[in-house]
Structure formats: C-alpha cells, structure tokens
Design a protein around this motif. Sequence first.
Motif, PDB file in Angstrom:
ATOM      1  N   GLY A  20       0.808  -1.211   0.000  1.00 54.83           N
ATOM      2  CA  GLY A  20       0.000   0.000   0.000  1.00 54.83           C
ATOM      3  C   GLY A  20       0.836   1.253   0.000  1.00 54.83           C
ATOM      4  N   VAL A  21       1.911   1.263   0.781  1.00 55.17           N
ATOM      5  CA  VAL A  21       2.800   2.428   0.812  1.00 55.17           C
ATOM      6  C   VAL A  21       3.519   2.584  -0.527  1.00 55.17           C
ATOM      7  CG1 VAL A  21       4.761   3.480   1.989  1.00 55.17           C
ATOM      8  CG2 VAL A  21       3.088   2.195   3.296  1.00 55.17           C
ATOM      9  N   LEU A  65       9.451   4.976   7.565  1.00 57.75           N
ATOM     10  CA  LEU A  65       8.556   4.838   6.417  1.00 57.75           C
ATOM     11  C   LEU A  65       7.206   5.508   6.684  1.00 57.75           C
ATOM     12  CD1 LEU A  65       8.193   3.664   3.599  1.00 57.75           C
ATOM     13  CD2 LEU A  65       7.441   1.523   4.637  1.00 57.75           C
ATOM     14  N   ALA A  66       6.689   5.380   7.899  1.00 55.03           N
ATOM     15  CA  ALA A  66       5.413   6.014   8.244  1.00 55.03           C
ATOM     16  C   ALA A  66       5.510   7.535   8.165  1.00 55.03           C
ATOM     17  CB  ALA A  66       4.979   5.582   9.644  1.00 55.03           C
ATOM     18  N   LEU A  85      11.688   5.156   0.773  1.00 55.24           N
ATOM     19  CA  LEU A  85      10.915   3.964   0.432  1.00 55.24           C
ATOM     20  C   LEU A  85      11.799   2.752   0.161  1.00 55.24           C
ATOM     21  CD1 LEU A  85       8.124   2.690  -0.288  1.00 55.24           C
ATOM     22  CD2 LEU A  85       8.642   3.282  -2.665  1.00 55.24           C
ATOM     23  N   MET A  86      12.782   2.889  -0.718  1.00 57.18           N
ATOM     24  CA  MET A  86      13.595   1.736  -1.102  1.00 57.18           C
ATOM     25  C   MET A  86      14.461   1.203   0.040  1.00 57.18           C
ATOM     26  SD  MET A  86      12.602   1.093  -4.132  1.00 57.18           S
ATOM     27  CE  MET A  86      13.839   0.019  -4.833  1.00 57.18           C
ATOM     28  N   PRO A  87      15.252   2.052   0.741  1.00 52.77           N
ATOM     29  CA  PRO A  87      16.074   1.488   1.822  1.00 52.77           C
ATOM     30  C   PRO A  87      15.268   0.920   2.986  1.00 52.77           C
ATOM     31  CG  PRO A  87      16.333   3.890   1.678  1.00 52.77           C
ATOM     32  CD  PRO A  87      15.579   3.466   0.478  1.00 52.77           C
ATOM     33  N   THR A 143      -4.571  12.698  -1.120  1.00 52.96           N
ATOM     34  CA  THR A 143      -5.499  12.232  -0.087  1.00 52.96           C
ATOM     35  C   THR A 143      -5.484  10.706   0.024  1.00 52.96           C
ATOM     36  OG1 THR A 143      -6.925  14.154  -0.483  1.00 52.96           O
ATOM     37  CG2 THR A 143      -7.882  12.289   0.699  1.00 52.96           C
ATOM     38  N   VAL A 144      -5.520  10.027  -1.115  1.00 52.07           N
ATOM     39  CA  VAL A 144      -5.450   8.559  -1.108  1.00 52.07           C
ATOM     40  C   VAL A 144      -4.137   8.091  -0.487  1.00 52.07           C
ATOM     41  CG1 VAL A 144      -5.342   6.504  -2.571  1.00 52.07           C
ATOM     42  CG2 VAL A 144      -6.987   8.310  -3.085  1.00 52.07           C
ATOM     43  N   SER A 145      -3.056   8.753  -0.844  1.00 50.71           N
ATOM     44  CA  SER A 145      -1.747   8.403  -0.293  1.00 50.71           C
ATOM     45  C   SER A 145      -1.715   8.584   1.216  1.00 50.71           C
ATOM     46  CB  SER A 145      -0.674   9.279  -0.955  1.00 50.71           C
ATOM     47  OG  SER A 145       0.598   9.016  -0.409  1.00 50.71           O
TER      48      SER A 145
END
Length: 469
Positions: free
Chosen positions: A50-51, A111-112, A150-152, A207-209
């Motif tokens: 989802g992220v 990440l959050a 995101l990637m690391p 908003t979805v993100s």
Amino acid sequence: MTDEKMLSFEAASLVEMKLSKSHGICKVTNLYSHWLLLVPRVRMQILMAGVGISNYLLRTCLGTCAVLMVHEYNWDMQFKGMLLGAFFWGYLAGNLFAGAISARLGAGMVLACAAITWSALAIAIPMVADLGFGYTWMLLTLLGLAESPLMPTTMQLISAYVPASERGCSLAARALSMRFGQIVASVLAPLICSQAGWRATFAIFGTVSLMLAFLWLGFAMTKSREAGMEIARKMWEDTCDADVVATGTNSKGGEHGGSFLPLWALKHPGFLALLAVHCSSNFAMYTIMSWGPSYFTEVLELPLESVGLYLMLPAAFSGVGSILGGLCTDWLQSRRCPLLTMRRGILCPAALASGLALVLFGNLRSIPFASLAMITAALFMGVLDTAMNAVYLDLAPQNAVALVSLGNGVATLPGAAGPALVAVLLETTGLWSLVWGIIAACFVVSSAVFAIFGSTEDIEKRPPKYMQV
C-alpha cells in the motif's frame, strides 16, 4: 502490533537467521520460528504494498500534470526539464542519508513519517504553484526528498524478516505494488487532468496516499524495545554459538562494521558493475515516467485523455516482468544454480533486450507497434529490477539498507539530470530517436560491465547484527 507480539517477532527473526546456517540442528525450533514470522511478514508485505502504491501514484502523475502546468504558466522546454528533474534531485539527496536514519530510528517509523510527509506535500503543490516556478521547483524537490526512504526502508524490512529462499518473490511483490501505483496514476491522471485539471489530480492522489500512510502507521509500523533485543540475543546464544556480542558487531573486528553510508563499497568492482546497471535502468524508467506523456501527445499525437491506456501498459508489463524475475530467481536458487551464473544469466539478457526494444520504440511512429515495443522494454526492465535488487542482498545480506541507500542515491543521478539533458537534446536536434538510442547504449555497456565485473560475494563478510525495524 503489541509489544508482546513484537518481542516474539524480533526474537524469531534473529533465531531464524542463525538457524538457517545450521544443518539438522534444532529443527523444531526453526519450524516454530518460521511459523511466528509467517503471519506478521505477510501482513507487513501487504501494507508495504500500500505504501509503495501511494509513493508511485504521486511520482507518476508528475509527468502528466507537467504537460498542463507548462501550458498554463507559459514555461519553455528548459523550465519543463527543470520541473521534471526537481523531484529526482530531492530523491537523490534523501537517499544519501535515508539508510542511516532508518537503521537508527527503525524502518517502520521512518517509512510512516515519510509517507505522511510526501502525501501532505502533494496536497500542497496546487497551493504553491501560483507563487512562481521557484516555489514549485522547491516543493517538488521536497517531495522527492520525502519519497526517498521507500527503497532502503523496505529493503531493510525484507532483509530482516524474509528468509533468503523467499526474497526473490518478496522483492517482486514490492516491485509489483509500485508498478500498480504507476498503472493507476497512468490511467487516472490524464483523465482527471482533462476533466478537472492538474490541481485536482494532486489533491485526489495526495489524499489517497495519506490514507494508505495511516494504514501503515496503525497496523504495520514496528518499534524495537530493549527487552526484545535481550530476548532475541538470549534465544540466539542458547541455540547456537554467537559471534555477535552486546555491541552487535563482529567480535573479531570486522573491517566495515560501523558504516552507515558505505562509501568503501565504491572500491568494490562488483558493486560498481551493479551501479552501472542500476543507473541505466533508472535512466530509462525515469525518462519514460517523466517524458512519456509529452512523447505520446507531441510525437505520437495522441489526445491527453487517451494517453493513460498507453502509459498503463508499460507499467503493467513491468510488474509482470518483476514477478517473472522473482519466480525465475527463486526457482534457479532452489535448483542450486551457481549464484553468480544465475544473476548474470537473468540480468544481462534483460538489460540487452530492454535497450533493443527502446531503439525500436524511438523509430516507430505507428501507435500499436510503438506501444508493443514499449511493452517489451518494460517487461524486461521489470525482470532486470528484481534481479538487480537481489544482487544488492547478495553483496550485503546483513546491511542491505546502507548499500541500497548509497546505490539508489547514485543511480538517481540519471533521473535528476536526465530530464534537463533530454530537454537540451530535443532543443538542439529535435530527435527523440537519439534520446532512446543513448539510453539503449547505456543498457548495452552496463550489461557488458556486469558480465565481466559482476559479483555476488558478500563484500562485508561479517556476522549478522541487530537492526531496528
């Protein structure tokens, strides 16, 4: 996740990493630790997807929105190139320290926070754009900076919680989620832009993100505790001879034990060969993502509302390629294929096929045939992406987060400088075939470099240490 579940989760993780190296010892304990890990890591993989979707929703819609923004504000080709490159300059800078922050604070927390930040910045872009190009450029740079962890962070989570025999499919699932976000943005962004404008596109996707970010924050974010570390270390020491003591470093004094940004890896030919492939892949993918809408509207003369379907197909087939690459990787590994032979056998042909397909794409003006060439290129780039990320785990199985952070930072240079370079080439020559030809040449050279200098040898050669995830 409750503290009690987290303690058993972390303990099982460390036990499984060590027990996987033993033969026929404590089989019952190994099966039990695998069961403890199964449900949490499946949940983690779903929420991580989802992220990934939210991340690629926003970066993919930039190219489509830029078409209308340039027209509305009367920005020229050079301004357009700078606008498309702004995101990647921030993304590059963020990757240089995202790995260190993730290792210190925990991948889940980082990440959050990053997901919430990039969502808020996307919602703010329409409010800032009217102030001028400089403010827009700065906000897009900050957006790239926010999206860089995101990637690391996801690589750290996969490295810590997913067994080596399943990492190919786990990496493929991560790549598929990103491609899905790209597909959704490729289809919906042109439609929303044509009907409601580019401002509504940023507002809706942002908003979805934000909603997906809060799902991760509420159900998947993990935070280690000192008690959990002690339980994990005790189980580790009780089950096997531990070479890692309370400091979590090699008791024999590993050469590179404390490096968060492993610049020493730049001296390793295998890592440099992998970087060459990574740079080529990013150059191609980011050019398609940034300039794809402009190419289809200006060169192939498609209306903006029809561009979404043709941009969706490459993203979809890139996801298919990622799955095929992951399945092929895990199958060959289960067959005991020599690791370096397997990596070269997947990575080098995929890079060459991607380059050849892009050359065809740049010389075709028939929309169906051009789309077929682009789909073929995307399919092999998906295979390449999974194989490439697997090599990162080969080179640094216990510290992949730092190596990916460095590699992703360096490999973002083509994405940052590429849009401006494309703008200059188009202004001076007007030849799109030259642009795709240069990218194809990069693929050919990088595949040859990896075939000669590529490596899967652990460049750290030290026991696993505890990572806060």
